[in-house]
Write a protein that holds these residues in place. Sequence first.
Motif, PDB file in Angstrom:
ATOM      1  N   LEU A 257      26.527  24.930  -0.971  1.00 40.14           N
ATOM      2  CA  LEU A 257      26.107  24.631  -2.343  1.00 40.14           C
ATOM      3  C   LEU A 257      25.419  25.835  -2.974  1.00 40.14           C
ATOM      4  O   LEU A 257      25.616  26.123  -4.167  1.00 40.14           O
ATOM      5  N   ASP A 258      24.614  26.547  -2.199  1.00 37.95           N
ATOM      6  CA  ASP A 258      23.976  27.759  -2.722  1.00 37.95           C
ATOM      7  C   ASP A 258      25.022  28.767  -3.177  1.00 37.95           C
ATOM      8  O   ASP A 258      24.881  29.400  -4.235  1.00 37.95           O
ATOM      9  N   ASP A 259      26.086  28.917  -2.384  1.00 40.69           N
ATOM     10  CA  ASP A 259      27.155  29.858  -2.747  1.00 40.69           C
ATOM     11  C   ASP A 259      27.842  29.455  -4.047  1.00 40.69           C
ATOM     12  O   ASP A 259      28.367  30.311  -4.778  1.00 40.69           O
ATOM     13  N   LEU A 260      27.861  28.153  -4.330  1.00 40.98           N
ATOM     14  CA  LEU A 260      28.498  27.651  -5.550  1.00 40.98           C
ATOM     15  C   LEU A 260      27.537  27.612  -6.740  1.00 40.98           C
ATOM     16  O   LEU A 260      27.906  27.157  -7.821  1.00 40.98           O
ATOM     17  N   GLY A 261      26.298  28.072  -6.521  1.00 41.23           N
ATOM     18  CA  GLY A 261      25.313  28.057  -7.593  1.00 41.23           C
ATOM     19  C   GLY A 261      24.615  26.727  -7.767  1.00 41.23           C
ATOM     20  O   GLY A 261      23.957  26.496  -8.786  1.00 41.23           O
ATOM     21  N   ILE A 262      24.735  25.839  -6.779  1.00 37.63           N
ATOM     22  CA  ILE A 262      24.055  24.539  -6.805  1.00 37.63           C
ATOM     23  C   ILE A 262      22.861  24.648  -5.872  1.00 37.63           C
ATOM     24  O   ILE A 262      23.012  24.686  -4.645  1.00 37.63           O
ATOM     25  N   ASP A 263      21.657  24.742  -6.434  1.00 36.06           N
ATOM     26  CA  ASP A 263      20.502  25.103  -5.614  1.00 36.06           C
ATOM     27  C   ASP A 263      19.701  23.913  -5.097  1.00 36.06           C
ATOM     28  O   ASP A 263      18.616  24.079  -4.557  1.00 36.06           O
ATOM     29  N   ASP A 264      20.218  22.702  -5.230  1.00 35.93           N
ATOM     30  CA  ASP A 264      19.493  21.524  -4.751  1.00 35.93           C
ATOM     31  C   ASP A 264      20.439  20.646  -3.935  1.00 35.93           C
ATOM     32  O   ASP A 264      21.303  19.952  -4.493  1.00 35.93           O
ATOM     33  N   ALA A 265      20.285  20.680  -2.617  1.00 40.56           N
ATOM     34  CA  ALA A 265      21.145  19.880  -1.738  1.00 40.56           C
ATOM     35  C   ALA A 265      20.623  18.466  -1.558  1.00 40.56           C
ATOM     36  O   ALA A 265      21.343  17.608  -1.027  1.00 40.56           O
ATOM     37  N   GLY A 266      19.393  18.204  -1.990  1.00 45.01           N
ATOM     38  CA  GLY A 266      18.776  16.903  -1.774  1.00 45.01           C
ATOM     39  C   GLY A 266      19.607  15.726  -2.251  1.00 45.01           C
ATOM     40  O   GLY A 266      19.779  14.743  -1.513  1.00 45.01           O
ATOM     41  N   PRO A 267      20.145  15.759  -3.493  1.00 43.36           N
ATOM     42  CA  PRO A 267      20.932  14.605  -3.963  1.00 43.36           C
ATOM     43  C   PRO A 267      22.156  14.314  -3.105  1.00 43.36           C
ATOM     44  O   PRO A 267      22.548  13.146  -2.971  1.00 43.36           O
ATOM     45  N   TYR A 268      22.763  15.331  -2.515  1.00 46.91           N
ATOM     46  CA  TYR A 268      23.949  15.116  -1.685  1.00 46.91           C
ATOM     47  C   TYR A 268      23.565  14.437  -0.368  1.00 46.91           C
ATOM     48  O   TYR A 268      24.249  13.520   0.091  1.00 46.91           O
ATOM     49  N   PHE A 269      22.475  14.894   0.233  1.00 45.09           N
ATOM     50  CA  PHE A 269      21.993  14.232   1.441  1.00 45.09           C
ATOM     51  C   PHE A 269      21.515  12.819   1.126  1.00 45.09           C
ATOM     52  O   PHE A 269      21.685  11.898   1.944  1.00 45.09           O
ATOM     53  N   LEU A 270      20.908  12.646  -0.051  1.00 44.47           N
ATOM     54  CA  LEU A 270      20.447  11.314  -0.442  1.00 44.47           C
ATOM     55  C   LEU A 270      21.632  10.366  -0.616  1.00 44.47           C
ATOM     56  O   LEU A 270      21.595   9.218  -0.150  1.00 44.47           O
ATOM     57  N   LEU A 271      22.702  10.843  -1.271  1.00 51.21           N
ATOM     58  CA  LEU A 271      23.907  10.028  -1.427  1.00 51.21           C
ATOM     59  C   LEU A 271      24.482   9.663  -0.062  1.00 51.21           C
ATOM     60  O   LEU A 271      24.875   8.509   0.162  1.00 51.21           O
ATOM     61  N   TYR A 272      24.513  10.626   0.835  1.00 51.04           N
ATOM     62  CA  TYR A 272      25.020  10.363   2.185  1.00 51.04           C
ATOM     63  C   TYR A 272      24.208   9.263   2.859  1.00 51.04           C
ATOM     64  O   TYR A 272      24.769   8.282   3.372  1.00 51.04           O
ATOM     65  N   GLY A 273      22.913   9.412   2.873  1.00 51.83           N
ATOM     66  CA  GLY A 273      22.066   8.442   3.560  1.00 51.83           C
ATOM     67  C   GLY A 273      22.137   7.064   2.947  1.00 51.83           C
ATOM     68  O   GLY A 273      22.225   6.053   3.661  1.00 51.83           O
ATOM     69  N   ILE A 274      22.101   6.987   1.607  1.00 48.47           N
ATOM     70  CA  ILE A 274      22.150   5.684   0.949  1.00 48.47           C
ATOM     71  C   ILE A 274      23.500   5.013   1.186  1.00 48.47           C
ATOM     72  O   ILE A 274      23.575   3.800   1.429  1.00 48.47           O
ATOM     73  N   SER A 275      24.580   5.788   1.127  1.00 44.55           N
ATOM     74  CA  SER A 275      25.919   5.224   1.346  1.00 44.55           C
ATOM     75  C   SER A 275      26.038   4.638   2.737  1.00 44.55           C
ATOM     76  O   SER A 275      26.581   3.537   2.920  1.00 44.55           O
ATOM     77  N   VAL A 276      25.533   5.363   3.718  1.00 42.24           N
ATOM     78  CA  VAL A 276      25.588   4.861   5.084  1.00 42.24           C
ATOM     79  C   VAL A 276      24.755   3.599   5.221  1.00 42.24           C
ATOM     80  O   VAL A 276      25.159   2.624   5.863  1.00 42.24           O
ATOM     81  N   LEU A 277      23.572   3.591   4.589  1.00 40.71           N
ATOM     82  CA  LEU A 277      22.720   2.404   4.648  1.00 40.71           C
ATOM     83  C   LEU A 277      23.417   1.189   4.050  1.00 40.71           C
ATOM     84  O   LEU A 277      23.373   0.091   4.622  1.00 40.71           O
ATOM     85  N   VAL A 278      24.048   1.359   2.910  1.00 38.14           N
ATOM     86  CA  VAL A 278      24.714   0.238   2.247  1.00 38.14           C
ATOM     87  C   VAL A 278      25.819  -0.331   3.127  1.00 38.14           C
ATOM     88  O   VAL A 278      25.933  -1.554   3.315  1.00 38.14           O
ATOM     89  N   VAL A 279      26.634   0.550   3.704  1.00 38.87           N
ATOM     90  CA  VAL A 279      27.722   0.082   4.564  1.00 38.87           C
ATOM     91  C   VAL A 279      27.166  -0.582   5.811  1.00 38.87           C
ATOM     92  O   VAL A 279      27.648  -1.632   6.252  1.00 38.87           O
TER      93      VAL A 279
END
Length: 412
Positions: A257-279
């Motif tokens: 994400l840093d290489d792509l100019g996206i400097d905040d990985a938190g939302p992606y990890f948050l989406l991952y964790g919440i998605s797993v929790l829901v399932v």
Amino acid sequence: MTLDASPADGRAPERLVTPTFGLIVVAALGYFTALGMLLPVLPRYVEDTLGGGGVAVGVAVGAFAVSAALIRPAVGRLGDRLGRRPLAVVGGAVAAASIAGYGLVASLPVLVAFRLVTGLGEAAFFVGVATAAQDLSPDDRRGEAASFFSISIYGGLAIGPFLGETLYRSGGAGRVWLVATILATFGSLVALLIPAHLGRAPAESRPSDVVEGPESDGDGDRPRRRILHPAAVMPGTILLLGLIGFAAFSSFLALHLDDLGIDDAGPYFLLYGISVLVVRIFGARIPDRFGAGRTTTVSLLSVAAGMAVIAAVDAPGAIFAGTLIFSVGMSLLFPALFGLAINTAPAAERSHAVGTFSLFFDLSQGLGAPVLGLFVDLAGTDRAAFVVAGLVALVGLIMARVRLPRLVRVSA
């Protein structure tokens, strides 16, 4: 102080979610939140502060899994003798102490050394709490119990990275290490409430840890000691191949994400964790209802597809979509294979089977992250990690289709 657990005769209660089960989940949530905080921070710390490349990132991230893998089988056997509480309490304390040392010296070898110590604590804590949760579940609800217990794991992986990103931006890595230490300590203290007798077998009924039959240690008299529990070897191997995707996600997503100019990985990890929790919450019965074979097939296909999307498309929305697809696979893979391993193993050897099964998780991270880092360095791009992980998941899919049907029949 303890709460009531299983009945005195050793039978698991019919009700799955008991107060003791809840305590185990709370202890694990604190601990895995601490580990989750490290996911987006460690790669950046190694690259930005210590000046490391892809291999260095992989070694630092995966080192804890190497030491955990080395002692996991022994810890599993120990849990069948001493019970689950000592493993969870001591393991959480060791992990907390090691995380506190991460920032003492800004040196890659020192960081790796502390990560190795973290692995020792991880091996003990996970086997202690994961086996305790299985001890409290009815035999026909193993997959459901694994799903509910894993709420703590993926709840931590949802909350932890977001919290770690926030603390890293506001106070640097040192603040992350401090809060993670506090949370791991909290997990260790709550684990003191696990009943002391849970999983502790009487001396006369303890497993011998040997293989019966003609094999010997070379002197013709004593049987060979069994290191790995056979019930967990094939499910664990397939788990390893699927979890290479998680090694890519946890080690290289933030850098990609840093290489792509996206400097905040938190939302992606948050989406991952919440998605797993829901399932896991709403699909807790999926592994038991549809079986380990079909559930594992869907899981590995989702892992491969998610990795392909993350590697191929640079748009933030597409990476979110790839993360969501990937998370569906991760949410179902562990409980399906974990329940299969537990149901195949004798009750008196359950902790040994858990130790063996979770060893393959360690191998997926301890070996997977450095190997993926090598591909990253050779290709000159972080996306190589996701391509390789997707291909490995397809290898796991082929193995699952060939080998799992027989194991499913044995465990039925």
